[in-house]
Design a protein around this motif. Structure first.
Motif, PDB file in Angstrom:
ATOM      1  N   VAL A 126     -16.253  13.135   1.162  1.00 35.32           N
ATOM      2  CA  VAL A 126     -15.009  12.660   0.557  1.00 35.32           C
ATOM      3  C   VAL A 126     -15.069  12.856  -0.956  1.00 35.32           C
ATOM      4  O   VAL A 126     -16.146  13.013  -1.521  1.00 35.32           O
ATOM      5  N   PRO A 127     -13.907  12.832  -1.632  1.00 33.69           N
ATOM      6  CA  PRO A 127     -13.876  13.124  -3.072  1.00 33.69           C
ATOM      7  C   PRO A 127     -14.785  12.234  -3.911  1.00 33.69           C
ATOM      8  O   PRO A 127     -15.407  12.721  -4.864  1.00 33.69           O
ATOM      9  N   THR A 128     -14.881  10.953  -3.565  1.00 32.53           N
ATOM     10  CA  THR A 128     -15.694  10.073  -4.423  1.00 32.53           C
ATOM     11  C   THR A 128     -17.140  10.546  -4.503  1.00 32.53           C
ATOM     12  O   THR A 128     -17.762  10.478  -5.554  1.00 32.53           O
ATOM     13  N   VAL A 129     -17.689  11.032  -3.395  1.00 38.30           N
ATOM     14  CA  VAL A 129     -19.063  11.556  -3.401  1.00 38.30           C
ATOM     15  C   VAL A 129     -19.162  12.740  -4.358  1.00 38.30           C
ATOM     16  O   VAL A 129     -20.079  12.838  -5.172  1.00 38.30           O
ATOM     17  N   TRP A 130     -18.211  13.657  -4.239  1.00 37.51           N
ATOM     18  CA  TRP A 130     -18.282  14.869  -5.073  1.00 37.51           C
ATOM     19  C   TRP A 130     -18.035  14.550  -6.539  1.00 37.51           C
ATOM     20  O   TRP A 130     -18.611  15.191  -7.425  1.00 37.51           O
ATOM     21  N   LEU A 131     -17.203  13.535  -6.807  1.00 38.70           N
ATOM     22  CA  LEU A 131     -16.982  13.147  -8.205  1.00 38.70           C
ATOM     23  C   LEU A 131     -18.292  12.675  -8.830  1.00 38.70           C
ATOM     24  O   LEU A 131     -18.618  13.033  -9.957  1.00 38.70           O
ATOM     25  N   GLY A 132     -19.065  11.900  -8.064  1.00 41.81           N
ATOM     26  CA  GLY A 132     -20.358  11.435  -8.551  1.00 41.81           C
ATOM     27  C   GLY A 132     -21.289  12.602  -8.832  1.00 41.81           C
ATOM     28  O   GLY A 132     -22.011  12.635  -9.836  1.00 41.81           O
TER      29      GLY A 132
ATOM     30  N   ALA B 287     -12.934   0.230   3.909  1.00 42.26           N
ATOM     31  CA  ALA B 287     -14.293   0.536   4.379  1.00 42.26           C
ATOM     32  C   ALA B 287     -14.567   2.038   4.359  1.00 42.26           C
ATOM     33  O   ALA B 287     -15.712   2.470   4.348  1.00 42.26           O
ATOM     34  N   THR B 288     -13.521   2.859   4.365  1.00 40.49           N
ATOM     35  CA  THR B 288     -13.763   4.298   4.323  1.00 40.49           C
ATOM     36  C   THR B 288     -13.557   4.851   2.919  1.00 40.49           C
ATOM     37  O   THR B 288     -13.487   6.057   2.727  1.00 40.49           O
ATOM     38  N   GLY B 289     -13.455   3.959   1.924  1.00 38.95           N
ATOM     39  CA  GLY B 289     -13.467   4.421   0.539  1.00 38.95           C
ATOM     40  C   GLY B 289     -12.093   4.743  -0.026  1.00 38.95           C
ATOM     41  O   GLY B 289     -11.984   5.195  -1.164  1.00 38.95           O
ATOM     42  N   LYS B 290     -11.040   4.542   0.763  1.00 38.15           N
ATOM     43  CA  LYS B 290      -9.694   4.812   0.243  1.00 38.15           C
ATOM     44  C   LYS B 290      -9.158   3.591  -0.510  1.00 38.15           C
ATOM     45  O   LYS B 290      -9.594   2.476  -0.278  1.00 38.15           O
ATOM     46  N   PHE B 291      -8.189   3.847  -1.407  1.00 41.23           N
ATOM     47  CA  PHE B 291      -7.548   2.712  -2.085  1.00 41.23           C
ATOM     48  C   PHE B 291      -6.935   1.788  -1.036  1.00 41.23           C
ATOM     49  O   PHE B 291      -6.274   2.242  -0.102  1.00 41.23           O
ATOM     50  N   TYR B 292      -7.169   0.492  -1.224  1.00 35.58           N
ATOM     51  CA  TYR B 292      -6.672  -0.492  -0.264  1.00 35.58           C
ATOM     52  C   TYR B 292      -5.316  -0.971  -0.785  1.00 35.58           C
ATOM     53  O   TYR B 292      -5.199  -2.036  -1.396  1.00 35.58           O
ATOM     54  N   LYS B 293      -4.280  -0.146  -0.526  1.00 33.62           N
ATOM     55  CA  LYS B 293      -2.990  -0.406  -1.156  1.00 33.62           C
ATOM     56  C   LYS B 293      -2.300  -1.656  -0.630  1.00 33.62           C
ATOM     57  O   LYS B 293      -1.506  -2.275  -1.332  1.00 33.62           O
ATOM     58  N   MET B 294      -2.642  -2.030   0.623  1.00 35.06           N
ATOM     59  CA  MET B 294      -2.006  -3.226   1.166  1.00 35.06           C
ATOM     60  C   MET B 294      -2.357  -4.435   0.299  1.00 35.06           C
ATOM     61  O   MET B 294      -1.496  -5.281   0.011  1.00 35.06           O
ATOM     62  N   ALA B 295      -3.625  -4.502  -0.128  1.00 36.23           N
ATOM     63  CA  ALA B 295      -4.049  -5.617  -0.976  1.00 36.23           C
ATOM     64  C   ALA B 295      -3.324  -5.568  -2.322  1.00 36.23           C
ATOM     65  O   ALA B 295      -2.910  -6.606  -2.871  1.00 36.23           O
ATOM     66  N   LEU B 296      -3.156  -4.355  -2.861  1.00 38.64           N
ATOM     67  CA  LEU B 296      -2.434  -4.223  -4.140  1.00 38.64           C
ATOM     68  C   LEU B 296      -0.984  -4.664  -4.001  1.00 38.64           C
ATOM     69  O   LEU B 296      -0.431  -5.335  -4.885  1.00 38.64           O
TER      70      LEU B 296
ATOM     71  N   PRO C  48      -7.290  11.283 -19.980  1.00 36.71           N
ATOM     72  CA  PRO C  48      -8.701  11.111 -20.373  1.00 36.71           C
ATOM     73  C   PRO C  48      -9.185   9.664 -20.382  1.00 36.71           C
ATOM     74  O   PRO C  48     -10.392   9.426 -20.270  1.00 36.71           O
ATOM     75  N   ALA C  49      -8.282   8.707 -20.478  1.00 34.07           N
ATOM     76  CA  ALA C  49      -8.737   7.318 -20.557  1.00 34.07           C
ATOM     77  C   ALA C  49      -8.759   6.624 -19.202  1.00 34.07           C
ATOM     78  O   ALA C  49      -9.265   5.513 -19.075  1.00 34.07           O
ATOM     79  N   VAL C  50      -8.228   7.284 -18.165  1.00 33.99           N
ATOM     80  CA  VAL C  50      -8.052   6.602 -16.877  1.00 33.99           C
ATOM     81  C   VAL C  50      -9.229   6.874 -15.943  1.00 33.99           C
ATOM     82  O   VAL C  50      -9.596   8.028 -15.719  1.00 33.99           O
ATOM     83  N   ALA C  51      -9.832   5.809 -15.429  1.00 30.83           N
ATOM     84  CA  ALA C  51     -10.903   5.961 -14.436  1.00 30.83           C
ATOM     85  C   ALA C  51     -10.291   6.063 -13.036  1.00 30.83           C
ATOM     86  O   ALA C  51     -10.604   6.965 -12.276  1.00 30.83           O
ATOM     87  N   GLU C  52      -9.411   5.146 -12.681  1.00 30.61           N
ATOM     88  CA  GLU C  52      -8.771   5.124 -11.363  1.00 30.61           C
ATOM     89  C   GLU C  52      -7.329   4.669 -11.518  1.00 30.61           C
ATOM     90  O   GLU C  52      -7.028   3.866 -12.394  1.00 30.61           O
ATOM     91  N   ALA C  53      -6.473   5.189 -10.656  1.00 28.81           N
ATOM     92  CA  ALA C  53      -5.073   4.761 -10.721  1.00 28.81           C
ATOM     93  C   ALA C  53      -4.482   4.737  -9.327  1.00 28.81           C
ATOM     94  O   ALA C  53      -4.696   5.654  -8.539  1.00 28.81           O
ATOM     95  N   ALA C  54      -3.756   3.677  -9.027  1.00 26.59           N
ATOM     96  CA  ALA C  54      -2.990   3.604  -7.776  1.00 26.59           C
ATOM     97  C   ALA C  54      -1.544   3.317  -8.148  1.00 26.59           C
ATOM     98  O   ALA C  54      -1.273   2.651  -9.142  1.00 26.59           O
ATOM     99  N   VAL C  55      -0.645   3.872  -7.368  1.00 29.87           N
ATOM    100  CA  VAL C  55       0.772   3.580  -7.591  1.00 29.87           C
ATOM    101  C   VAL C  55       1.323   2.978  -6.301  1.00 29.87           C
ATOM    102  O   VAL C  55       1.037   3.500  -5.206  1.00 29.87           O
ATOM    103  N   ILE C  56       2.058   1.897  -6.428  1.00 35.90           N
ATOM    104  CA  ILE C  56       2.629   1.256  -5.241  1.00 35.90           C
ATOM    105  C   ILE C  56       4.128   1.078  -5.406  1.00 35.90           C
ATOM    106  O   ILE C  56       4.657   1.183  -6.506  1.00 35.90           O
ATOM    107  N   ALA C  57       4.778   0.811  -4.268  1.00 35.90           N
ATOM    108  CA  ALA C  57       6.203   0.487  -4.285  1.00 35.90           C
ATOM    109  C   ALA C  57       6.343  -1.003  -4.579  1.00 35.90           C
ATOM    110  O   ALA C  57       5.825  -1.830  -3.836  1.00 35.90           O
TER     111      ALA C  57
END
Lengths: 539, 539
Positions: free
Chosen positions: A271-277, A518-527, A455-464
């Motif tokens: 998954v992308p997170t592994v490759w980003l590391g 648990a599979t490393g995706k953004f947990y948007k329901m919680a957001l 350049p300043a953003v580590a992670e970003a999620a967008v929700i409705a």
């Protein structure tokens, strides 16, 4: 009139027989929990898989029974991949990152009767053991003993006579394996893979235009074997005789890069997170690891940012974007460049490589918008529907889930996509994450990927977020890099250069970390639970 | 317990749909009889294939009917490849090089009701037309007229409304195509291919470790479409979207080399005699044609001499040795080098490339000698037996042919082989050509290949001749090159450096030419008729 060809069944025993007959001397390499390396061959693996099949039979496991595994990527897990189906039982891989609640539900819903568990994962088993009914729990480690009440995997195999193995006649439509989809909403649902689906999927992954897995490859699946059968790659490797390198529980960048170098890995998947590391580690110490020229890295699970694809190109490593789901075994599409793009600009080629790709052979796609099937014009958006011989037709023991399938037999993926004229899919959003602003759709994924290019953003999620006038408007939730700063206005101005004005988020919330599933995706329901009314407050 | 996956059928309509959906703009290029070039796309091909399906239906062709073709490699033949199965009928390709007798027998045995014939092949049709009962004969050319009593293909298509096409529901085990094996003994026998066999075979040919056909390939099948479906390659190309280049009736070296250059061919397929002609042309004018770097040339039908493999390497073109039969759809094995040979000597690598290769995925092999299955030690010889999803289980309308199948369901190929530890097959002989000398087996193919390496020898065949003491002894039949001479003693001394003494032919007969079958193989039955008692006379 029927053809007059052999009724040769497409089954996992055929795959194992091929590995053993043609590739008996090819290596299977596993990193153990103590970081030492275990080496043996497909020949030895096959012999031990047969012992496991015999042993399960003597424990009373009957054809059709579900046998669960709770294990990292390693040779014993590979033996279970073949040994359990060889016994006639169904391999059910459990995700140790799930909560005890979810695991208890999944084991009960599947009706698992036996569990094979890595010794290092016994604490996970402890979390749900009192809520499930398992007849046997078998502990996998290098030892021939196990804690009281549990069985030792090595002892079980040692006490078994492989000569008592009798090959069963298997129908290719019989179930061979099972995996639960990690829904971010609702209960997990079980997908029941047939032998036929797994074998066809394996052949599909060895075609040039998908992953091109070959006998000459040395493949390292970082993607866990509890995650849609490590994308089917262990089966594909056995079929074509590729060398397998298992990382065990050590998935940090340095451990993986060390295996890349030492075992001369040519193909990896994760998954992308592994490759980003890994990219971060490479940028920090570009000369530390000597990897094979042209190392291919398959990325799936979520979208790979363009910056990552370009970043690896600088290191002579090639990101291959792929898309699939638990319900699709999983490989659905791969983003290799078709010949029509041979003379396209660099930008156009990168833009295509960042898409989810064109469908695999035998895998059919279409997408449905609010007014029917959408044209393949790279612009119109609709929910992706798919069908093919390795696509689920229904879920196991999950009443009420028929709405995931169309009346004419396609699976509704829940992904909102556009499709271009070459057939490249681009995922714009999940149906449940899409922002519906005044009757128009806005892709949160596109906004997230753009924000993560700042350049300043580590992670970003967008929700409705709820809105009094437009029903829904986008709201950005951002984690900044440790030593960087940016204001909401700056970030929205940054997006304004790339998107129409009505797509821009109405507000930006800054948080310390974005919750993940648990599979490393953004947990948007919680957001959404936390921020869904944030715009109402501001309005 | 059954898996819960879609019952997605593996059929040719799926292949055509894929070509049309994803590769509609990719070209299909055909050389016409007048040497001009016809170009169109898979999209146009699919539309015309549907017209053909509709037209056949209106002519009264019913599902299961056999529709024959007598045609060179070209776009109209490709339309028939899809259009006939699309109509529910069975595509039956006829070999125009067969005698009128054989063609009359084959058409009658198959019960063909319609024939599609190239205008240029009408003289072949004339040879058998009075001995068969065809309801319609349709002439394929660029014109919309046909001779009296016959129908024009183009007129038929023009008069058809493709919108009246209705997709039929097809079971993957339904018959789709038929081809007669050109036995050098006995009557030709029909093989009836199912949709499933053809589709699985196509996927198999697109795997990296077989032929690796990909969307980026430009493929020229010199192998005729009447010869085991041009080795299945037209279907494989449609599945993966490779560009197809058809040579029409122009199979001479210069015409083929011109297409290699002009159409930027990356992959070609044919029998050794075709490639030998091309090699001769290249050696004569090495700078005349600019071919694509690394052009792959698949060789099958009979063994490619080592000298030819080395010869093409000098020109940057790579011979890929493959093996198959009409009964195996045909691809059984391909001689790519496995990683275990990566560090082998040049000689060892060439020796392996000259073998028939390791079996394709899902294709299983074993070989039986006089005392049971032989070990894979590169030495023991036995008859090759095979099984797999694209292997025939029986012949069509051919009582008494059960002896070609074993009791446990394998097909007896009639090829005498050895198998090495990697699984590479080496064909030593046909069972019926093998020399059985005093209870020991001698491979005539090995002797022939060695003889053809002598600088004075143009062609050489070795047959079993009757012998008063040893039952059979090898006899060589040799054609010398035009301006070269060699004596029998010189040739036997030449062989003595490579074979044990008891393998050496007892005599050499010099002839002007070696007779060939309709598929270009040595016609050994004719040689045996003539020379079988030659040694008795000398004894």
């Amino acid at each position: 009139m029927k053809g007059l060809m052999m009724e040769f069944q497409l089954t996992l025993p055929v795959v194992l027989r091929r590995a053993e007959t043609l590739f008996a001397d090819k290596p299977v390499i596993s990193r153990l929990p103590d970081k030492s390396i275990h080496r043996y061959t497909y020949g030895e693996m096959a012999e031990r898989a047969r012992r496991l099949a015999v042993a399960l039979g003597s424990l009373g496991v009957a054809p059709g029974d579900r046998v669960a595994t709770l294990a990292w990527n390693g040779y014993q897990h590979l033996e279970a991949y073949f040994g359990i189906p060889l016994s006639g039982a169904i391999l059910h891989t459990l995700n140790p990152r799930l909560s005890g609640d979810d695991l208890a539900y999944i084991v009960s819903n599947a009706g698992d009767s036996v569990l094979l568990v890595d010794e290092t994962l016994l604490p996970v088993y402890e979390k749900f053991k009192d809520r499930v009914r398992l007849e046997h729990v078998i502990v996998m480690s290098q030892k021939t003993e196990a804690p009281a009440g549990l069985k030792s995997y090595e002892r079980l195999l040692a006490d078994t006579d492989p000569r008592s193995y009798r090959e069963r006649s298997v129908d290719e439509n019989d179930a061979a394996a099972m995996c639960y989809s990690s829904g971010t909403t609702g209960r997990p649902k079980g997908v029941l893979y047939s032998h036929r689906a797994l074998v066809l999927h394996s052949i599909g992954e060895a075609m040039v235009d998908t992953l091109g897995v070959s006998e000459r490859d040395v493949l390292l699946p970082v993607v866990p074997m509890f995650h849609v059968n490590a994308w089917g790659l262990p089966y594909t490797c056995a079929l074509v005789g590729a060398t397998l390198v298992f990382p065990g529980p050590h998935l940090d960048a340095e451990s993986v890069l060390e295996l890349f170098e030492k075992e001369r890995v040519t193909l990896a998947a994760g998954v992308p997170t592994v490759w980003l590391g890994i990219l971060t580690a490479l940028e920090k110490e570009p000369d530390r690891w000597k990897t094979q020229a042209g190392l291919r890295m398959v990325v799936g699970g979520s979208a790979a940012p363009l910056s990552m694809i370009k970043g690896f190109d600088r290191h002579g490593m090639r990101i291959i974007h792929a898309w699939g789901m638990t319900e699709t075994t999983p490989l659905g599409s791969v983003s290799n460049l078709v010949s029509g793009l041979a003379n396209a600009s660099d930008d156009a080629r990168y833009a295509t490589r960042a898409k989810q790709g064109i469908p695999s052979a035998l895998f059919e796609i279409r997408a449905r918008g609010e007014s029917g099937l959408i044209p393949w014009d790279d612009t119109a958006m609709g929910e992706l529907e798919v069908r093919g011989p390795w696509v689920a037709a229904s879920y196991y023991n999950a009443p009420g889930s028929d709405d995931r399938f169309t009346g004419d037999g396609w699976f509704k993926t829940g992904d909102i996509v556009s499709i271009d004229r070459h057939g490249y899919i681009e995922i714009k959003d999940r149906t449940k994450d899409l922002v519906k602003s005044g009757g128009e759709w806005i892709s949160t994924v596109a906004l997230e990927n753009a924000l993560m290019g700042h350049p300043a953003v580590a992670e970003a999620a967008v929700i409705a977020a709820n809105h009094p006038k437009w029903q829904e408007r986008p709201l950005a939730i951002v984690t900044l890099k440790k030593d960087k700063t940016a204001t909401a206005e700056e970030l929205i101005a940054f997006l304004a250069t790339q998107f129409p004005k009505w797509w821009l988020p109405d507000a930006v919330e800054f948080v310390d970390a974005i919750p993940r599933t648990a599979t490393g995706k953004f947990y948007k329901m919680a957001l959404r639970d936390r921020f869904k009314d944030a715009l109402l407050a501001k309005a």
